[in-house]
Design a protein around this motif. Structure first.
Motif, PDB file in Angstrom:
ATOM      1  N   ILE A  67     -27.047  -9.827  -6.824  1.00  0.00           N
ATOM      2  CA  ILE A  67     -27.884 -11.024  -7.613  1.00  0.00           C
ATOM      3  C   ILE A  67     -27.095 -12.267  -7.112  1.00  0.00           C
ATOM      4  CG2 ILE A  67     -28.489 -12.190  -9.798  1.00  0.00           C
ATOM      5  CD1 ILE A  67     -28.491  -9.596 -10.991  1.00  0.00           C
ATOM      6  N   VAL A  68     -27.961 -13.304  -6.765  1.00  0.00           N
ATOM      7  CA  VAL A  68     -27.304 -14.589  -6.317  1.00  0.00           C
ATOM      8  C   VAL A  68     -27.741 -15.597  -7.375  1.00  0.00           C
ATOM      9  CG1 VAL A  68     -27.223 -16.421  -4.495  1.00  0.00           C
ATOM     10  CG2 VAL A  68     -26.726 -14.106  -4.102  1.00  0.00           C
ATOM     11  N   PHE A  69     -27.029 -16.493  -7.780  1.00  0.00           N
ATOM     12  CA  PHE A  69     -27.775 -17.340  -8.923  1.00  0.00           C
ATOM     13  C   PHE A  69     -26.939 -18.912  -7.973  1.00  0.00           C
ATOM     14  CE2 PHE A  69     -26.978 -14.243 -12.123  1.00  0.00           C
ATOM     15  CZ  PHE A  69     -28.295 -14.425 -12.697  1.00  0.00           C
ATOM     16  N   ALA A  70     -28.230 -19.719  -7.703  1.00  0.00           N
ATOM     17  CA  ALA A  70     -27.931 -20.939  -7.036  1.00  0.00           C
ATOM     18  C   ALA A  70     -28.190 -22.309  -7.923  1.00  0.00           C
ATOM     19  CB  ALA A  70     -28.742 -21.040  -5.752  1.00  0.00           C
ATOM     20  N   ASP A  71     -27.366 -22.996  -8.074  1.00  0.00           N
ATOM     21  CA  ASP A  71     -27.521 -24.263  -8.891  1.00  0.00           C
ATOM     22  C   ASP A  71     -27.607 -25.267  -7.978  1.00  0.00           C
ATOM     23  OD1 ASP A  71     -28.026 -25.794 -11.050  1.00  0.00           O
ATOM     24  OD2 ASP A  71     -26.038 -25.436 -12.148  1.00  0.00           O
ATOM     25  N   GLU A  72     -29.067 -26.033  -7.977  1.00  0.00           N
ATOM     26  CA  GLU A  72     -29.133 -27.226  -6.871  1.00  0.00           C
ATOM     27  C   GLU A  72     -28.266 -26.889  -5.637  1.00  0.00           C
ATOM     28  OE1 GLU A  72     -31.127 -29.363  -7.790  1.00  0.00           O
ATOM     29  OE2 GLU A  72     -31.160 -29.720  -9.832  1.00  0.00           O
ATOM     30  N   PRO A  73     -28.534 -25.908  -4.937  1.00  0.00           N
ATOM     31  CA  PRO A  73     -27.787 -25.643  -3.754  1.00  0.00           C
ATOM     32  C   PRO A  73     -28.133 -26.702  -2.698  1.00  0.00           C
ATOM     33  CG  PRO A  73     -29.590 -24.036  -3.794  1.00  0.00           C
ATOM     34  CD  PRO A  73     -29.699 -24.876  -5.208  1.00  0.00           C
ATOM     35  N   THR A  74     -29.267 -27.325  -2.706  1.00  0.00           N
ATOM     36  CA  THR A  74     -29.384 -28.372  -1.578  1.00  0.00           C
ATOM     37  C   THR A  74     -29.285 -29.918  -2.089  1.00  0.00           C
ATOM     38  OG1 THR A  74     -31.942 -28.346  -2.152  1.00  0.00           O
ATOM     39  CG2 THR A  74     -31.215 -26.796  -0.615  1.00  0.00           C
ATOM     40  N   GLY A  75     -28.972 -29.865  -3.215  1.00  0.00           N
ATOM     41  CA  GLY A  75     -29.163 -31.388  -3.845  1.00  0.00           C
ATOM     42  C   GLY A  75     -28.256 -32.330  -3.268  1.00  0.00           C
ATOM     43  N   ALA A  76     -27.166 -31.983  -2.663  1.00  0.00           N
ATOM     44  CA  ALA A  76     -26.326 -32.820  -1.995  1.00  0.00           C
ATOM     45  C   ALA A  76     -26.177 -32.803  -0.436  1.00  0.00           C
ATOM     46  CB  ALA A  76     -24.645 -32.466  -2.287  1.00  0.00           C
ATOM     47  N   LEU A  77     -27.499 -32.142   0.223  1.00  0.00           N
ATOM     48  CA  LEU A  77     -27.718 -32.276   1.484  1.00  0.00           C
ATOM     49  C   LEU A  77     -28.779 -32.895   2.259  1.00  0.00           C
ATOM     50  CD1 LEU A  77     -27.320 -28.362   1.690  1.00  0.00           C
ATOM     51  CD2 LEU A  77     -25.389 -30.131   1.900  1.00  0.00           C
ATOM     52  N   ASP A  78     -28.791 -33.374   3.424  1.00  0.00           N
ATOM     53  CA  ASP A  78     -29.894 -33.869   3.957  1.00  0.00           C
ATOM     54  C   ASP A  78     -31.022 -32.814   4.179  1.00  0.00           C
ATOM     55  OD1 ASP A  78     -29.486 -32.528   6.551  1.00  0.00           O
ATOM     56  OD2 ASP A  78     -28.152 -34.199   7.109  1.00  0.00           O
ATOM     57  N   LEU A  79     -32.108 -33.341   4.755  1.00  0.00           N
ATOM     58  CA  LEU A  79     -33.147 -32.483   4.655  1.00  0.00           C
ATOM     59  C   LEU A  79     -33.105 -31.183   5.642  1.00  0.00           C
ATOM     60  CD1 LEU A  79     -36.458 -31.756   4.046  1.00  0.00           C
ATOM     61  CD2 LEU A  79     -36.925 -33.439   5.944  1.00  0.00           C
ATOM     62  N   ASN A  80     -32.581 -31.635   6.801  1.00  0.00           N
ATOM     63  CA  ASN A  80     -32.162 -30.411   7.836  1.00  0.00           C
ATOM     64  C   ASN A  80     -31.398 -29.662   7.122  1.00  0.00           C
ATOM     65  OD1 ASN A  80     -34.129 -31.535   9.704  1.00  0.00           O
ATOM     66  ND2 ASN A  80     -32.630 -32.548  10.893  1.00  0.00           N
ATOM     67  N   ALA A  81     -30.151 -29.976   6.862  1.00  0.00           N
ATOM     68  CA  ALA A  81     -29.038 -28.884   5.993  1.00  0.00           C
ATOM     69  C   ALA A  81     -29.637 -28.222   5.078  1.00  0.00           C
ATOM     70  CB  ALA A  81     -27.743 -29.697   5.583  1.00  0.00           C
ATOM     71  N   GLY A  82     -30.582 -28.883   4.167  1.00  0.00           N
ATOM     72  CA  GLY A  82     -31.180 -28.102   3.056  1.00  0.00           C
ATOM     73  C   GLY A  82     -32.116 -27.060   3.359  1.00  0.00           C
ATOM     74  N   GLN A  83     -32.783 -27.148   4.396  1.00  0.00           N
ATOM     75  CA  GLN A  83     -33.597 -26.139   5.066  1.00  0.00           C
ATOM     76  C   GLN A  83     -32.893 -25.016   5.711  1.00  0.00           C
ATOM     77  OE1 GLN A  83     -37.045 -26.072   4.949  1.00  0.00           O
ATOM     78  NE2 GLN A  83     -36.833 -28.018   3.498  1.00  0.00           N
ATOM     79  N   VAL A  84     -31.865 -25.034   6.105  1.00  0.00           N
ATOM     80  CA  VAL A  84     -30.836 -24.068   6.636  1.00  0.00           C
ATOM     81  C   VAL A  84     -30.439 -23.277   5.511  1.00  0.00           C
ATOM     82  CG1 VAL A  84     -28.922 -23.680   7.875  1.00  0.00           C
ATOM     83  CG2 VAL A  84     -30.095 -25.229   8.739  1.00  0.00           C
ATOM     84  N   VAL A  85     -30.197 -23.984   4.490  1.00  0.00           N
ATOM     85  CA  VAL A  85     -29.779 -23.108   3.217  1.00  0.00           C
ATOM     86  C   VAL A  85     -30.947 -22.283   2.599  1.00  0.00           C
ATOM     87  CG1 VAL A  85     -28.810 -23.551   0.753  1.00  0.00           C
ATOM     88  CG2 VAL A  85     -27.820 -24.704   2.666  1.00  0.00           C
ATOM     89  N   LEU A  86     -32.021 -23.105   2.519  1.00  0.00           N
ATOM     90  CA  LEU A  86     -33.097 -22.425   1.996  1.00  0.00           C
ATOM     91  C   LEU A  86     -33.557 -21.070   2.865  1.00  0.00           C
ATOM     92  CD1 LEU A  86     -35.231 -25.510   0.845  1.00  0.00           C
ATOM     93  CD2 LEU A  86     -33.959 -23.696  -0.705  1.00  0.00           C
TER      94      LEU A  86
END
Length: 269
Positions: free
Chosen positions: A179-198
């Motif tokens: 199980i993985v719990f992710a709390d606002e994992p893209t909140g501090a990232l720009d759009l491209n970096a956030g897409q990589v994490v997602l």
């Protein structure tokens, strides 16, 4: 059936990966010993193995409290939580921590990396703490999988925000939690970096890991299999829409007024 009336996802058989019943969390207002705020108010849910669920809602809706309580990082005032068929709310704190160490991974907005350790050492740390240290090259292999093989010897301050979050993803991949719990994992990232994490959270779910993500970003929520909408401490709606605009409408339609702290006796445990 109208989208706001959708039932929660099927629990995936006799044992759900994540299950909550009557989950309640009441907080004392700092400096006011007779005033309490109900952050969670009798939440029930079941999440199947290998699902990717986004939890959304306005600020103060209870979404982060729900995640922290389900993950065993915060103790509920009432109700129970079961992970992988184990009722973690009945475990002693040390037993709960050991269970998390064996079965649960976390990805947070602030990365939770140890500043004095290299990227590879940060990836290795959870396994070492669990008493199952990674074999030679496993940490580097996990970093290579997220495109950071050449950054293994760098410390967090030498990495960008997106790279630090990818180290956190590599740490999860290396420990292979169920199980993985992710709390606002893209909140501090720009759009491209956030897409990589997602993308990587999506891949984890495709490999059988159950992913639960709290986010205020409806674009991020649209990447999930299902979206749970919180408001006023209640789980108000479910959606299987992948349309960010539709999810935003749903959040708006279920918005409830912020709760006013109420004078009440201390809640029982």
């Amino acid at each position: 059936m109208p989208e706001h009336e959708l039932a929660p996802p099927d629990g995936g058989g006799p044992v759900s990966a994540v299950s909550a019943r009557g989950l309640t969390r009441v907080y004392e207002v700092p400096g006011r010993r007779d005033v309490w705020v109900t952050a969670l108010d009798g939440v029930d849910l079941d999440l199947p193995t290998g699902s990717f669920t986004a939890v959304v809602g306005a600020s103060g809706s209870g979404k982060s409290t729900l995640l922290h309580t389900m993950a065993g990082l915060d103790e509920p005032t009432g109700g129970r939580v079961s992970l992988l068929g184990t009722e973690i709310t009945s475990l002693a704190p040390a037993e709960r921590a050991a269970f998390r160490c064996r079965n649960v991974g976390f990805v947070f907005q602030d990365y939770n990396l140890i500043a004095s350790l290299t990227a590879a050492e940060n990836v290795s740390m959870p396994s070492r703490l669990a008493g199952h240290p990674l074999g030679g090259g496993q940490a580097v292999a996990a970093l290579e999988a997220v495109g950071l093989a050449g950054r293994a010897d760098l410390k967090p301050h030498q990495l960008s925000g997106g790279e630090r979050q990818r180290v956190a993803i590599a740490r999860v991949m290396a420990t292979r939690p169920r199980i993985v719990f992710a709390d606002e994992p893209t909140g501090a990232l720009d759009l491209n970096a956030g897409q990589v994490v997602l993308d990587w959270l999506r891949r984890l779910a495709e490999r059988g890991t159950t992913v639960v993500m709290v986010t205020h970003d409806v674009e991020a929520a649209a990447r999930a299999d299902a979206v749970a909408v919180m408001g006023g401490g209640h789980l108000l709606a479910w959606s299987d829409s992948h349309d960010a605009a539709r999810i935003a409408e749903l959040v708006h339609s279920t918005r409830v007024p912020a709760r006013t702290p109420a004078q009440a006796p201390a809640p029982g445990r």
